[in-house]
Design a protein around this motif. Structure first.
Motif, PDB file in Angstrom:
ATOM      1  N   PHE A 159      -4.797 104.602   0.893  1.00 40.20           N
ATOM      2  CA  PHE A 159      -5.203 103.312   0.322  1.00 40.20           C
ATOM      3  C   PHE A 159      -4.000 102.507  -0.156  1.00 40.20           C
ATOM      4  N   ARG A 160      -3.971 101.259   0.216  1.00 38.72           N
ATOM      5  CA  ARG A 160      -2.925 100.332  -0.239  1.00 38.72           C
ATOM      6  C   ARG A 160      -3.641  99.165  -0.931  1.00 38.72           C
ATOM      7  N   PRO A 161      -3.656  99.179  -2.265  1.00 36.54           N
ATOM      8  CA  PRO A 161      -4.438  98.174  -2.987  1.00 36.54           C
ATOM      9  C   PRO A 161      -3.886  96.762  -2.822  1.00 36.54           C
ATOM     10  N   ALA A 162      -4.810  95.828  -2.765  1.00 38.66           N
ATOM     11  CA  ALA A 162      -4.435  94.417  -2.649  1.00 38.66           C
ATOM     12  C   ALA A 162      -4.178  93.808  -4.024  1.00 38.66           C
ATOM     13  N   GLU A 179     -13.892  99.796  -3.672  1.00 47.04           N
ATOM     14  CA  GLU A 179     -13.098 100.947  -3.234  1.00 47.04           C
ATOM     15  C   GLU A 179     -12.724 101.834  -4.423  1.00 47.04           C
ATOM     16  N   ILE A 180     -12.358 101.239  -5.538  1.00 50.14           N
ATOM     17  CA  ILE A 180     -12.038 102.024  -6.738  1.00 50.14           C
ATOM     18  C   ILE A 180     -13.273 102.780  -7.200  1.00 50.14           C
ATOM     19  N   ASP A 181     -14.433 102.132  -7.177  1.00 47.39           N
ATOM     20  CA  ASP A 181     -15.683 102.804  -7.549  1.00 47.39           C
ATOM     21  C   ASP A 181     -15.985 103.965  -6.609  1.00 47.39           C
ATOM     22  N   ARG A 182     -15.693 103.809  -5.329  1.00 48.37           N
ATOM     23  CA  ARG A 182     -15.921 104.892  -4.371  1.00 48.37           C
ATOM     24  C   ARG A 182     -14.999 106.087  -4.666  1.00 48.37           C
ATOM     25  N   PHE A 183     -13.765 105.808  -5.081  1.00 45.21           N
ATOM     26  CA  PHE A 183     -12.862 106.905  -5.457  1.00 45.21           C
ATOM     27  C   PHE A 183     -13.410 107.651  -6.671  1.00 45.21           C
ATOM     28  N   ILE A 184     -13.816 106.912  -7.682  1.00 47.81           N
ATOM     29  CA  ILE A 184     -14.364 107.534  -8.897  1.00 47.81           C
ATOM     30  C   ILE A 184     -15.578 108.386  -8.537  1.00 47.81           C
ATOM     31  N   PHE A 185     -16.458 107.843  -7.702  1.00 49.10           N
ATOM     32  CA  PHE A 185     -17.648 108.582  -7.280  1.00 49.10           C
ATOM     33  C   PHE A 185     -17.276 109.834  -6.484  1.00 49.10           C
ATOM     34  N   THR A 217     -13.311  86.824  -5.658  1.00 51.73           N
ATOM     35  CA  THR A 217     -13.219  86.648  -4.205  1.00 51.73           C
ATOM     36  C   THR A 217     -13.780  87.893  -3.523  1.00 51.73           C
ATOM     37  N   GLN A 218     -14.010  87.793  -2.245  1.00 54.84           N
ATOM     38  CA  GLN A 218     -14.504  88.953  -1.494  1.00 54.84           C
ATOM     39  C   GLN A 218     -13.477  90.078  -1.520  1.00 54.84           C
ATOM     40  N   ALA A 219     -12.196  89.737  -1.487  1.00 51.66           N
ATOM     41  CA  ALA A 219     -11.144  90.761  -1.541  1.00 51.66           C
ATOM     42  C   ALA A 219     -11.179  91.501  -2.881  1.00 51.66           C
ATOM     43  N   GLU A 220     -11.416  90.776  -3.967  1.00 50.81           N
ATOM     44  CA  GLU A 220     -11.510  91.411  -5.287  1.00 50.81           C
ATOM     45  C   GLU A 220     -12.743  92.315  -5.373  1.00 50.81           C
ATOM     46  N   ILE A 221     -13.834  91.868  -4.809  1.00 53.26           N
ATOM     47  CA  ILE A 221     -15.057  92.673  -4.791  1.00 53.26           C
ATOM     48  C   ILE A 221     -14.838  93.941  -3.970  1.00 53.26           C
ATOM     49  N   ASP A 222     -14.197  93.802  -2.830  1.00 54.07           N
ATOM     50  CA  ASP A 222     -13.905  94.965  -1.981  1.00 54.07           C
ATOM     51  C   ASP A 222     -12.982  95.956  -2.692  1.00 54.07           C
ATOM     52  N   PHE A 223     -11.981  95.435  -3.384  1.00 55.40           N
ATOM     53  CA  PHE A 223     -11.053  96.284  -4.129  1.00 55.40           C
ATOM     54  C   PHE A 223     -11.806  97.067  -5.203  1.00 55.40           C
ATOM     55  N   ASP A 224     -12.642  96.378  -5.984  1.00 51.77           N
ATOM     56  CA  ASP A 224     -13.430  97.049  -7.018  1.00 51.77           C
ATOM     57  C   ASP A 224     -14.363  98.095  -6.413  1.00 51.77           C
TER      58      ASP A 224
END
Length: 179
Positions: free
Chosen positions: A61-64, A29-35, A20-27
């Protein structure tokens, strides 16, 4: 030619729903943290500017969704690498404080990966305290950055005064120095 020779067991993958778009957005955001934490490790990056940005985002951040173990471990490793970079780049700042505050950041990340039962096993203040430690480091780094900026501006003003004294006629420069 039958497709099972080209892609064995391909039929099994057709039953999976796309993310879903929410799952893509969550992933994302996690990638942005790692970066962001990886970026802090680069030699030419100012940790007092970049790390507070990453810490502020992490703290708020409050993960979905629940974070999977592999992504959790990547993020924790990037936080640990950032801690090493901060200690190396800011030797005057307290290394134990860096370790405490970035360990608190890993508590937040671990919280994202826990299910409700695992979360219930911890004291409710644990996450609140971890966010406060992250906020403390964030504020300290911002203060260091702001102080450095003020010192640079002060040095610029001093250079401007010296430059203006060098460009004035000799009599005016002598009068200005005497005043």
């Amino acid at each position: 030619m039958p497709t099972e020779f080209l892609m064995p067991l391909a039929d099994e993958h057709y039953d999976v729903d796309p993310p879903t778009q929410a799952e893509i957005d969550f992933d994302g955001e996690i990638d942005r943290f790692i970066f962001a934490f990886w970026k802090v490790t680069l030699s030419h990056i100012d940790v007092t500017f970049e790390l507070p940005l990453a810490l502020g985002s992490l703290r708020k951040f409050r993960p979905a969704f629940q974070l999977d173990g592999e992504r959790r471990d990547k993020l924790i490793r990037s936080i640990a690498d950032a801690a090493v970079a901060v200690v190396q780049k800011l030797p005057a700042y307290s290394p134990p404080m860096v370790v405490i505050c970035l360990s608190a950041a890993t508590i937040i990340v671990r919280h994202w990966a826990q299910d409700e039962q695992e979360r219930a096993a911890h004291h409710p203040h644990r996450l609140v305290d971890a966010r406060m430690y992250v906020r403390m480091l964030e504020r300290d780094l911002r203060n260091i950055s702001d102080f450095t900026w003020l010192q640079q501006r002060k040095a610029q003003r001093q250079q401007e005064v010296v430059r203006s004294m060098l460009t004035l006629p000799d009599t005016l420069a002598a009068e200005q120095v005497a005043a």
